[in-house]
Enzyme design. Structure first.
Site, PDB file in Angstrom:
ATOM      1  N   LYS A   3       0.845  -1.203   0.000  1.00 58.60           N
ATOM      2  CA  LYS A   3       0.000   0.000   0.000  1.00 58.60           C
ATOM      3  C   LYS A   3       0.880   1.252   0.000  1.00 58.60           C
ATOM      4  O   LYS A   3       2.088   1.152   0.272  1.00 58.60           O
ATOM      5  CB  LYS A   3      -0.898  -0.015   1.241  1.00 58.60           C
ATOM      6  CG  LYS A   3      -0.119   0.076   2.560  1.00 58.60           C
ATOM      7  CD  LYS A   3      -0.998  -0.246   3.757  1.00 58.60           C
ATOM      8  CE  LYS A   3      -0.203  -0.140   5.049  1.00 58.60           C
ATOM      9  NZ  LYS A   3      -0.893  -0.787   6.178  1.00 58.60           N
ATOM     10  N   ARG A  35     -10.334  -0.153  14.847  1.00 58.50           N
ATOM     11  CA  ARG A  35     -10.354   0.581  13.580  1.00 58.50           C
ATOM     12  C   ARG A  35     -11.429  -0.116  12.745  1.00 58.50           C
ATOM     13  O   ARG A  35     -12.591  -0.054  13.106  1.00 58.50           O
ATOM     14  CB  ARG A  35      -8.946   0.534  12.950  1.00 58.50           C
ATOM     15  CG  ARG A  35      -8.687   1.556  11.898  1.00 58.50           C
ATOM     16  CD  ARG A  35      -7.219   1.595  11.474  1.00 58.50           C
ATOM     17  NE  ARG A  35      -6.711   0.337  10.908  1.00 58.50           N
ATOM     18  CZ  ARG A  35      -5.483   0.161  10.433  1.00 58.50           C
ATOM     19  NH1 ARG A  35      -4.606   1.154  10.470  1.00 58.50           N
ATOM     20  NH2 ARG A  35      -5.099  -0.992   9.927  1.00 58.50           N
ATOM     21  N   HIS A  39      -5.827  -7.372  12.915  1.00 57.55           N
ATOM     22  CA  HIS A  39      -4.616  -6.539  12.878  1.00 57.55           C
ATOM     23  C   HIS A  39      -4.211  -6.177  14.302  1.00 57.55           C
ATOM     24  O   HIS A  39      -5.051  -5.791  15.111  1.00 57.55           O
ATOM     25  CB  HIS A  39      -4.901  -5.272  12.060  1.00 57.55           C
ATOM     26  CG  HIS A  39      -3.671  -4.481  11.705  1.00 57.55           C
ATOM     27  ND1 HIS A  39      -2.540  -5.051  11.177  1.00 57.55           N
ATOM     28  CD2 HIS A  39      -3.404  -3.154  11.795  1.00 57.55           C
ATOM     29  CE1 HIS A  39      -1.634  -4.112  10.954  1.00 57.55           C
ATOM     30  NE2 HIS A  39      -2.130  -2.951  11.324  1.00 57.55           N
ATOM     31  N   ARG A  44       1.900 -11.178   6.968  1.00 58.96           N
ATOM     32  CA  ARG A  44       1.460  -9.970   6.256  1.00 58.96           C
ATOM     33  C   ARG A  44       2.359  -8.782   6.589  1.00 58.96           C
ATOM     34  O   ARG A  44       1.892  -7.738   7.014  1.00 58.96           O
ATOM     35  CB  ARG A  44       0.024  -9.696   6.708  1.00 58.96           C
ATOM     36  CG  ARG A  44      -0.883  -9.033   5.710  1.00 58.96           C
ATOM     37  CD  ARG A  44      -2.301  -8.991   6.248  1.00 58.96           C
ATOM     38  NE  ARG A  44      -2.424  -8.196   7.453  1.00 58.96           N
ATOM     39  CZ  ARG A  44      -3.116  -8.526   8.546  1.00 58.96           C
ATOM     40  NH1 ARG A  44      -3.780  -9.654   8.601  1.00 58.96           N
ATOM     41  NH2 ARG A  44      -3.146  -7.742   9.590  1.00 58.96           N
ATOM     42  N   TYR A  60      15.367  30.697   7.585  1.00 63.47           N
ATOM     43  CA  TYR A  60      14.167  31.301   8.182  1.00 63.47           C
ATOM     44  C   TYR A  60      14.236  31.317   9.708  1.00 63.47           C
ATOM     45  O   TYR A  60      14.616  30.329  10.330  1.00 63.47           O
ATOM     46  CB  TYR A  60      12.917  30.502   7.789  1.00 63.47           C
ATOM     47  CG  TYR A  60      12.516  30.624   6.339  1.00 63.47           C
ATOM     48  CD1 TYR A  60      12.122  31.840   5.801  1.00 63.47           C
ATOM     49  CD2 TYR A  60      12.501  29.509   5.522  1.00 63.47           C
ATOM     50  CE1 TYR A  60      11.729  31.946   4.473  1.00 63.47           C
ATOM     51  CE2 TYR A  60      12.113  29.594   4.188  1.00 63.47           C
ATOM     52  CZ  TYR A  60      11.726  30.819   3.676  1.00 63.47           C
ATOM     53  OH  TYR A  60      11.334  30.909   2.364  1.00 63.47           O
ATOM     54  N   CYS A  63      13.937  24.336   4.630  1.00 63.85           N
ATOM     55  CA  CYS A  63      13.006  25.093   3.789  1.00 63.85           C
ATOM     56  C   CYS A  63      12.242  24.133   2.880  1.00 63.85           C
ATOM     57  O   CYS A  63      12.446  22.933   2.917  1.00 63.85           O
ATOM     58  CB  CYS A  63      13.760  26.094   2.930  1.00 63.85           C
ATOM     59  SG  CYS A  63      14.940  27.095   3.839  1.00 63.85           S
ATOM     60  N   MET A  64      11.366  24.687   2.038  1.00 62.71           N
ATOM     61  CA  MET A  64      10.571  23.831   1.151  1.00 62.71           C
ATOM     62  C   MET A  64      11.462  23.060   0.183  1.00 62.71           C
ATOM     63  O   MET A  64      11.292  21.861  -0.025  1.00 62.71           O
ATOM     64  CB  MET A  64       9.562  24.687   0.367  1.00 62.71           C
ATOM     65  CG  MET A  64       8.622  23.859  -0.488  1.00 62.71           C
ATOM     66  SD  MET A  64       7.470  24.862  -1.438  1.00 62.71           S
ATOM     67  CE  MET A  64       6.394  25.480  -0.172  1.00 62.71           C
ATOM     68  N   ASP A  65      12.438  23.749  -0.415  1.00 58.06           N
ATOM     69  CA  ASP A  65      13.235  23.136  -1.475  1.00 58.06           C
ATOM     70  C   ASP A  65      14.711  22.963  -1.129  1.00 58.06           C
ATOM     71  O   ASP A  65      15.465  22.416  -1.919  1.00 58.06           O
ATOM     72  CB  ASP A  65      13.156  23.993  -2.745  1.00 58.06           C
ATOM     73  CG  ASP A  65      11.729  24.273  -3.141  1.00 58.06           C
ATOM     74  OD1 ASP A  65      10.924  23.326  -3.110  1.00 58.06           O
ATOM     75  OD2 ASP A  65      11.411  25.437  -3.451  1.00 58.06           O
TER      76      ASP A  65
HETATM   77  C1  PLP Z   1      -0.116  -1.730   6.892  1.00 60.85           C
HETATM   78  C2  PLP Z   1      -0.667  -3.018   7.324  1.00 60.85           C
HETATM   79  C3  PLP Z   1       0.173  -4.131   7.528  1.00 60.85           C
HETATM   80  C4  PLP Z   1       1.676  -4.060   7.476  1.00 60.85           C
HETATM   81  O1  PLP Z   1       2.154  -3.458   8.649  1.00 60.85           O
HETATM   82  P1  PLP Z   1       3.720  -3.425   8.961  1.00 60.85           P
HETATM   83  O2  PLP Z   1       3.799  -2.869  10.326  1.00 60.85           O
HETATM   84  O3  PLP Z   1       4.348  -2.545   7.940  1.00 60.85           O
HETATM   85  O4  PLP Z   1       4.203  -4.823   8.864  1.00 60.85           O
HETATM   86  C5  PLP Z   1      -0.427  -5.354   7.806  1.00 60.85           C
HETATM   87  N1  PLP Z   1      -1.763  -5.461   7.910  1.00 60.85           N
HETATM   88  C6  PLP Z   1      -2.605  -4.408   7.757  1.00 60.85           C
HETATM   89  C7  PLP Z   1      -4.071  -4.611   7.911  1.00 60.85           C
HETATM   90  C8  PLP Z   1      -2.079  -3.158   7.474  1.00 60.85           C
HETATM   91  O5  PLP Z   1      -2.898  -2.106   7.331  1.00 60.85           O
END
Ligand code: PLP
Length: 389
Positions: free
Chosen positions: A39, A137, A171, A231, A272, A319-321
């Protein structure tokens, strides 16, 4: 793109990625499936390039957060199973089915929507059920008083027409924290998850093909949480304390160059707000690297960047850049010299700690004007810049 290549860039070491995958594969064994979390553009590394490597190495699954991210993979030749961890609007269900994308189901209302839409299409939508065991969540709430209704809700979803429940997952909220309180919390989440699975499978009279919960912390710390599939995200990219312990390698190296060198007398206020004042004659390098490239402004005056002569203190507001470093005692550092922002020579874990954040945020912050250069077998094989035109 060549004009920006010697400005600031990210080197993506696909050999390190392969090494990390191979090590993690060995760790969990060949009986456990492997889902790579890609992701957020693979945590800033480029989801297409990372997914190609994982597909080629035989990973079992990929996960992204949205349909657009999944479609990017499909449009770029990634044919392996892909799961969406977040929500997809019901209007897009036909697209999920057409493109063979697996959808997470998090509650009754979504299950009903997905089922209705799948029936309209006349084909099954493959789903994984998400259980909320303590992350608070997404997912079916199943703790304490909610156990019975949670289990029944999941069973209902699995029986809905048009939905094919391939998997179930949860999770962890604290699997990467080592104190006893966090460990206890994680063990409770795991136990609850297993209880939910048992109850649901008993009612359904069948088992799920893929039961999974192990994120990075659990891959490192909780072998009994590996179940049918792991995962991990962060571990794959080689960051964090566990990556170091497991002998994994950082995949991204952020680099910039010195664009200009100035020499200031004592008493000169830099950048700045004038938060840094030179105390002696100071040789300052100006770097074309600012917060618009992903250099968090809260690191101003705090962080050190790596030169060929060792670490150089960043001075004045970022700074930004642009940003400035003190190279007074580094006379071989010249205009054009390479500076390592983070990578094998300057641990991202340390930089993240200084910013009071986690490595995830630093690699995700690398912005689209920073070209990614991909290395395989030590050779640059691809350069990508995500600017228009
Ligand atoms: C992002 C995510 C992971 C991976 O998490 P890490 O800490 O990078 O291993 C696994 N499962 C779900 C549901 C996530 O959102």
């Amino acid at each position: 793109m060549n004009s920006t290549l010697r400005r600031t860039w990210a080197e993506i070491d696909l050999d390190a990625l392969k090494h990390n995958y191979t090590q993690l594969r060995k760790r969990v064994g060949s009986d456990v499936k492997f889902l790579g979390v890609v992701k957020a553009d693979a945590y800033g590394h480029g989801s297409v390039q990372v997914s190609r490597v994982l597909q080629q190495l035989g990973a079992d699954y990929l996960a992204v957060s949205s349909l657009d991210e999944a479609m990017e993979l499909r449009a770029n030749g990634i044919a392996m199973p892909v799961m969406i961890l977040g929500h997809t609007p019901r209007e897009e269900v036909s697209k999920l089915i057409e493109n063979d994308i697996t959808q997470t189901v998090t509650c009754m209302a979504k299950a009903v929507e997905y089922s209705e839409e799948a029936e309209k299409v006349g084909k099954n939508l493959r789903i994984h059920i998400k259980v909320d065991t303590g992350m608070s969540r997404l997912g079916y709430l199943c703790d304490d008083d909610f156990f019975g209704t949670g289990v029944d809700g999941i069973v209902d979803a699995c029986r809905m027409p048009g939905l094919e429940a391939e998997g179930i997952f949860t999770h962890f909220a604290m699997s990467d924290e080592e104190d006893e309180g966090s460990a206890e919390y994680t063990r409770h989440q795991l136990m609850l998850f297993k209880d939910v699975i048992d109850a649901v499978e008993a009612k359904l009279g069948r088992r799920f093909d893929i039961r999974h919960c192990a994120n990075t912390g659990a891959v490192a710390n909780y072998p009994d949480a590996w179940m049918d599939m792991v995962r991990p995200g962060l571990l794959l990219y080689g960051y964090g304390d566990y990556a170091e312990k497991l002998g994994l390698k950082p995949v991204m190296t952020m680099k910039t160059t010195v664009s200009t060198i100035k020499i200031y007398p004592a008493g000169t206020r830099i950048s700045y707000g004038g938060i840094y004042e030179t105390s002696h004659t100071t040789r300052v390098g100006v770097l074309p690297y600012g917060y618009a490239d992903g250099f968090l402004r809260c690191l101003s005056n705090k962080v050190k960047l790596m030169t060929s002569e060792g670490p150089a203190q960043q001075v004045g507001r970022i700074c930004m850049d642009m940003s400035m470093i003190d190279i007074t005692d580094k006379m071989t550092v010249e205009v054009g010299s390479e500076i390592e922002i983070f990578g094998p020579g300057n641990s991202i874990n340390q930089v993240a700690k200084l910013a009071d954040t986690i490595p995830y945020e630093l690699t995700c912050a690398v912005s689209k004007r920073v070209p990614r250069i991909y290395f395989e077998d030590g050779v640059a094989v691809e350069k990508e810049l995500m600017l228009r035109g």
